[in-house]
Design a protein around this motif. Structure first.
Motif, short mmCIF file in Angstrom:
data_model
loop_
_atom_site.label_atom_id
_atom_site.label_comp_id
_atom_site.label_asym_id
_atom_site.label_seq_id
_atom_site.Cartn_x
_atom_site.Cartn_y
_atom_site.Cartn_z
N ASP A 1 0.99 -0.95 -0.12
CA ASP A 1 -0.17 0.10 -0.28
C ASP A 1 0.89 1.27 -0.04
N GLU A 2 2.06 0.97 0.38
CA GLU A 2 3.09 2.46 0.30
C GLU A 2 3.89 2.42 -0.47
N VAL A 3 3.77 2.02 -1.56
CA VAL A 3 4.40 2.04 -3.24
C VAL A 3 3.16 2.56 -3.46
N VAL A 4 2.74 1.76 -3.41
CA VAL A 4 1.50 2.55 -4.22
C VAL A 4 0.50 4.23 -3.56
N LYS B 1 4.60 -1.99 -7.21
CA LYS B 1 5.30 -2.49 -7.20
C LYS B 1 6.50 -1.65 -7.83
N ALA B 2 7.48 -2.08 -7.35
CA ALA B 2 8.42 -0.62 -7.93
C ALA B 2 9.36 -1.26 -8.46
N GLY B 3 9.48 -1.00 -9.90
CA GLY B 3 10.42 -1.51 -10.69
C GLY B 3 10.90 -0.38 -11.46
N GLY B 4 11.57 -0.84 -12.95
CA GLY B 4 12.90 0.06 -13.29
C GLY B 4 11.91 1.64 -13.21
#
Length: 408
Positions: free
Chosen positions: A351-354, A373-376
């Motif tokens: 939820d924090e990444v969102v 999802k913290a991708g590139g």
């Protein structure tokens, strides 16, 4: 399958005037026309008919497919700016959100999962983890930017991508045979840029080899039938040597001294000082296992068993197979890993990444999908934000960056 799956940003399209659109369409079509593609299509039609594809099936499949898809070529040539470290790969796939969704789906589908396990011998938690990894429990199938015509995508690769010409050709022929079989119609024959299809992301040749009609409706429909999709994944694992009732691997503690590479009996690993983190005895000391340390000796260590290597037949990646196993264990009620991945920052939950992605988008730094999802692309956006804020450039999806975003 997962090897070919991809999740780009959502994009919207807007035209200011219906009149201007109607005027411009003929010009746009003419400008995009590719005589070379038409010539290739006519030649491929003959190839397909020699492979048993009827003229009616081919013409139906290629109706409206008049040019290559540049988006597919862009995805095929894309080289990520960031080589994902172990923490990023596992953090994006083994989340509280994924575990909860997996448990909810398990409860919802328990009768089907029981039938599939009885038929295949595959642990249902493994199937749920694969479903999560491949399509986020089917959520990706609603993304029309990602899920495109399999026929056009594979035709694009076969015609315009020299590196993937052979792959595109063989998969396109298989896709036409799937269409001809009646398992799915052309409007629903969708997949990723490389033709990975359905809830469990099978490329056409793998679908041909392993697809199962689990729900008994006469069609092997991995796009719309979750039982068919999960049974198909189970069939692949079964046919590649899945050992029923056995696990995929054990988290272990390793000694400081150098250990041998390769496979040994678990009893031999024990003599070298390798122990289970739980303190329990290994149930089958004669099992053959291989030591894997995905993040190096400073991170979690595992003794990988036969089923780990069977999972790799789904996607030939150590990280993928380990993530499936770890996520499956947690869906089944197991505890998180004893040793965490080494990361140089304080981790965010899903939820924090969102929230991080949302705030970055609001400030104009991020135009990707809000997916937790913290991708590139997320990391590049963080770098842009850090540069604008005048702080050290790190690009990590950290609590520190989120707090800074909240203050601004």
């Amino acid at each position: 399958m997962g090897l070919f799956a991809s999740t780009p940003s959502r994009r919207s399209y807007l035209c200011s005037s219906l009149f201007s659109l109607l005027v411009m369409v003929p010009l746009l079509v003419s400008a995009a026309a590719d005589p070379g593609f038409e010539k290739w299509k006519k030649e491929f039609r003959q190839t397909a008919m020699k492979e048993g594809i009827s003229a009616e099936t081919f013409d139906r499949a290629f109706k409206g497919v008049d040019s290559p898809d540049q988006w597919v070529l862009d995805k095929a040539s894309y080289q990520p700016e960031f080589k994902a470290p172990a923490w990023q790969y596992f953090d994006n796939r083994i989340t509280k959100f994924a575990v909860k969704r997996g448990r909810d789906k398990k409860q919802e589908l328990q009768p089907w999962l029981d039938k599939i396990e009885k038929q295949s011998g595959v642990n249902p938690n493994i199937l749920l983890a694969i479903w999560s990894m491949e399509s986020s429990f089917g959520a990706i199938l609603d993304n029309q930017t990602v899920m495109r015509s399999v026929i056009r995508s594979l035709a694009t690769l076969a015609y315009a991508d020299p590196k993937r010409k052979k792959f595109g050709t063989s998969q396109l022929l298989a896709a036409l045979k799937i269409l001809q079989s009646g398992d799915i119609d052309e409007s629903h024959l969708t997949g990723s840029w490389a033709g990975a299809m359905g809830h469990t992301q099978f490329i056409p040749t793998s679908y041909q080899a392993y697809a199962v009609d689990m729900d008994g409706d006469g069609k092997r429909d991995i796009w719309n039938s979750v039982p068919d999709a999960l049974a198909t994944a189970a069939n692949l694992l079964k046919e590649n040597g899945w050992r029923s009732g056995e696990t995929w691997g054990y988290e272990v503690t390793i000694p400081d001294n150098k250990l041998p590479a390769g496979k040994l009996k678990i009893s031999e690993w024990e003599k070298l000082g390798v122990t289970r983190v739980s303190g329990k005895a290994f149930p089958r000391p004669d099992d053959i296992a291989e030591l894997k340390v995905p993040a190096g000796r400073g991170g979690p260590a595992f003794l990988m068993l036969k089923n780990f290597f069977v999972i790799k037949r789904y996607n030939n990646s150590d990280r993928y197979a380990a993530a499936v196993g770890i996520l499956a264990d947690q869906i089944g009620g197991g505890a998180p890993l004893t040793k965490d991945w080494k990361r140089p920052f304080t981790r965010l939950d899903h939820d924090e990444v969102v929230e991080l992605q949302t705030k970055l988008k609001e400030k104009g730094f991020y135009d990707g999908e809000i997916d937790g999802k913290a991708g590139g692309e997320t990391r590049k956006a963080i770098l842009k934000f850090e540069e604008s804020a005048g702080v050290e450039l790190q690009g990590f999806p950290s609590k520190e960056v989120l707090e800074l975003l909240r203050k601004q």
